[in-house]
Design a protein around this motif. Structure first.
Motif, short mmCIF file in Angstrom:
data_model
loop_
_atom_site.label_atom_id
_atom_site.label_comp_id
_atom_site.label_asym_id
_atom_site.label_seq_id
_atom_site.Cartn_x
_atom_site.Cartn_y
_atom_site.Cartn_z
N ARG A 74 26.00 -3.18 -27.03
CA ARG A 74 24.64 -2.85 -26.59
C ARG A 74 24.36 -3.36 -25.18
NH1 ARG A 74 22.46 0.65 -26.90
NH2 ARG A 74 20.28 0.12 -27.32
N TYR A 75 24.94 -4.51 -24.82
CA TYR A 75 24.76 -5.02 -23.46
C TYR A 75 25.34 -4.04 -22.43
CZ TYR A 75 23.80 -9.51 -25.77
OH TYR A 75 23.28 -10.52 -26.55
N VAL A 76 26.44 -3.41 -22.79
CA VAL A 76 27.05 -2.41 -21.90
C VAL A 76 26.13 -1.21 -21.75
CG1 VAL A 76 29.07 -0.94 -21.50
CG2 VAL A 76 29.36 -3.20 -22.57
N SER A 101 33.56 -5.65 -15.99
CA SER A 101 33.70 -7.04 -16.43
C SER A 101 32.37 -7.45 -17.03
CB SER A 101 34.06 -7.98 -15.27
OG SER A 101 35.45 -8.10 -15.12
N ILE A 102 32.43 -8.13 -18.16
CA ILE A 102 31.22 -8.64 -18.78
C ILE A 102 31.49 -10.02 -19.36
CG2 ILE A 102 31.69 -7.41 -20.95
CD1 ILE A 102 28.57 -7.10 -21.21
N SER A 154 30.45 1.97 -23.45
CA SER A 154 30.25 1.11 -24.62
C SER A 154 31.15 1.53 -25.77
CB SER A 154 28.78 1.14 -25.06
OG SER A 154 28.38 2.45 -25.41
N ALA A 155 31.42 2.82 -25.91
CA ALA A 155 32.29 3.30 -26.98
C ALA A 155 33.74 2.85 -26.74
CB ALA A 155 32.22 4.82 -27.09
N LEU A 156 34.17 2.86 -25.48
CA LEU A 156 35.50 2.35 -25.16
C LEU A 156 35.59 0.87 -25.51
CD1 LEU A 156 38.33 2.52 -23.95
CD2 LEU A 156 37.30 2.21 -21.68
N VAL A 157 34.56 0.11 -25.15
CA VAL A 157 34.53 -1.31 -25.50
C VAL A 157 34.59 -1.48 -27.02
CG1 VAL A 157 33.10 -3.41 -25.47
CG2 VAL A 157 33.36 -2.03 -23.39
N ASN A 158 33.89 -0.62 -27.74
CA ASN A 158 33.91 -0.69 -29.21
C ASN A 158 35.32 -0.45 -29.75
OD1 ASN A 158 32.62 -0.80 -31.88
ND2 ASN A 158 33.17 1.36 -31.97
N ARG A 176 26.30 -11.65 -18.09
CA ARG A 176 26.50 -11.17 -16.72
C ARG A 176 27.51 -10.04 -16.76
NH1 ARG A 176 26.68 -17.09 -14.91
NH2 ARG A 176 24.55 -17.47 -14.17
N GLY A 177 27.34 -9.06 -15.88
CA GLY A 177 28.24 -7.93 -15.88
C GLY A 177 28.51 -7.39 -14.49
N LYS A 178 29.60 -6.66 -14.38
CA LYS A 178 29.97 -5.97 -13.13
C LYS A 178 30.58 -4.63 -13.49
CE LYS A 178 33.52 -7.32 -10.53
NZ LYS A 178 34.31 -8.11 -9.56
N ILE A 179 30.08 -3.56 -12.87
CA ILE A 179 30.65 -2.23 -13.06
C ILE A 179 30.95 -1.64 -11.70
CG2 ILE A 179 30.27 0.10 -13.97
CD1 ILE A 179 28.34 -1.08 -16.00
N ILE A 180 32.14 -1.05 -11.56
CA ILE A 180 32.53 -0.33 -10.35
C ILE A 180 32.73 1.13 -10.69
CG2 ILE A 180 34.25 -0.14 -8.49
CD1 ILE A 180 34.91 -3.09 -8.91
N PHE A 181 32.17 2.02 -9.86
CA PHE A 181 32.28 3.46 -10.09
C PHE A 181 33.23 4.09 -9.07
CE2 PHE A 181 28.32 2.26 -12.05
CZ PHE A 181 28.30 3.00 -13.22
#
Length: 245
Positions: A178-180, A201-202, A27-31, A240-245
Motif C-alpha cells: 500500500r505504501y507503494v 527503493s523503499i 505494487s503488484a510486482l512488489v507483492n 521513505r521511498g525513491k522511484i525513477i522513471f
C-alpha cells in the motif's frame, strides 16, 4: 543443496494486477516478490509459522528493485528468490524476475528483520537456520545491498491518507504494497500514461495502524522522485521511498 535454496515461482499477470494501460502495477510486482519470499522461507523452515515458535516474526525493512521493461497483462513471469546473506541485524534476500523467454526483466534485493513478538526489537533464530542465510552469499541479483534512504525532503505534505480495513494485513498494520500505491498516486494519470518505473527503493521505518493519519511528501528531481510518509499520530517517519522513471 543450493538448488533447494533457490525457489522459482510462476505468476500470470491478471487484470487486477495491472493499471489502465495493461502494465503490471509497481505494487503488484512488489507483492509477487514478497509472496515468493514467504513461500521460500516456509519451505526452508524459517517461515512465519516456524518463527512464531521462537516468538519472532518477519518484517520487511528495505527493498530495492531494478525494472528493465514494462511487464504486461497476461504475461507469465517467473520469480526466482534465495536467502543470500546476513548483514548485521538484516537478513538479505535476492530476486530475479524472468519472462516466458527466460529474459531477465527485473532484479531486486531486500533486507528483513526477525522481530521479537514481545519486545518488538530485532532478534535471532537458531544457528542451524541462520547458516542457510550465508550459503549463497556469493550469488547476487543486484551487486549492491538494498538501499538505505536518508531524509531529502523539506516541503510540506502533498497528500494525506488514512488507512482503512483493506489496507491492513494479518500483522494488523498497513501492508507493504500500500505504501507503494500511495507513492504512485502522487502522480497524475497523464504522467503514468507516458512513464513506467525503472527503479524502486523503499524503507519501512515504522508500522502504521488502521486509522492513523499519514502525510505523504513528494519531491521531484526528474527522473528521480523522493517520498516520505510521516505518521502524524505517532509523530514518526513511517517510510521513505525513491522511484525513477
Amino acid at each position: 543443496m543450493n538448488e533447494t535454496l533457490q525457489l522459482r515461482t510462476r505468476y500470470r499477470v491478471t487484470s487486477a494486477d495491472t493499471d489502465m494501460h495493461a502494465r503490471l502495477k509497481l505494487s503488484a510486482l512488489v507483492n509477487y516478490l514478497i509472496q515468493s519470499a514467504i513461500d521460500s522461507a516456509e519451505l526452508l523452515g524459517f517461515g512465519f509459522s516456524e518463527l512464531k515458535k521462537e516468538h519472532l516474526f518477519w518484517v520487511l525493512n528495505r527493498l530495492t528493485v531494478e525494472i528493465y521493461r514494462p511487464i504486461k497483462w497476461n504475461e507469465t513471469i517467473e520469480v526466482e528468490t534465495w536467502p543470500k546473506d546476513i548483514e548485521r541485524i538484516f537478513y538479505i534476500r535476492d530476486f530475479i524476475v524472468r519472462d516466458a523467454q527466460k529474459q531477465v526483466i527485473a532484479k531486486a534485493s531486500s533486507a528483513w528483520l526477525a522481530i521479537d513478538l514481545v519486545s518488538k526489537r530485532p532478534g535471532n533464530f537458531n544457528k542451524e537456520k541462520m547458516e542457510l542465510f550465508t550459503r549463497l552469499k556469493d550469488v547476487h541479483s543486484l551487486e549492491y545491498s538494498p538501499e538505505k534512504l536518508g531524509s531529502t525532503i523539506n516541503k510540506g505534505y502533498e497528500r494525506e491518507v488514512v488507512p482503512s480495513y483493506f489496507d491492513i494485513d494479518l500483522n494488523k498494520h498497513v501492508t507493504s504494497t500500500r505504501y507503494v500505491d500511495w507513492m504512485m498516486d502522487c502522480f497524475f494519470s497523464s504522467f503514468h500514461t507516458v512513464n513506467y518505473p525503472s527503479f524502486l527503493s523503499i524503507n519501512y521505518m515504522k508500522e502504521t495502524m488502521q486509522g492513523e493519519q499519514l502525510g505523504v511528501m513528494h519531491d521531484a528531481q526528474d527522473p528521480t522522485h523522493h517520498f516520505e510518509g510521516f505518521n502524524m499520530e505517532q509523530d514518526k517517519v513511517a517510510f521513505r521511498g525513491k522511484i525513477i522513471f
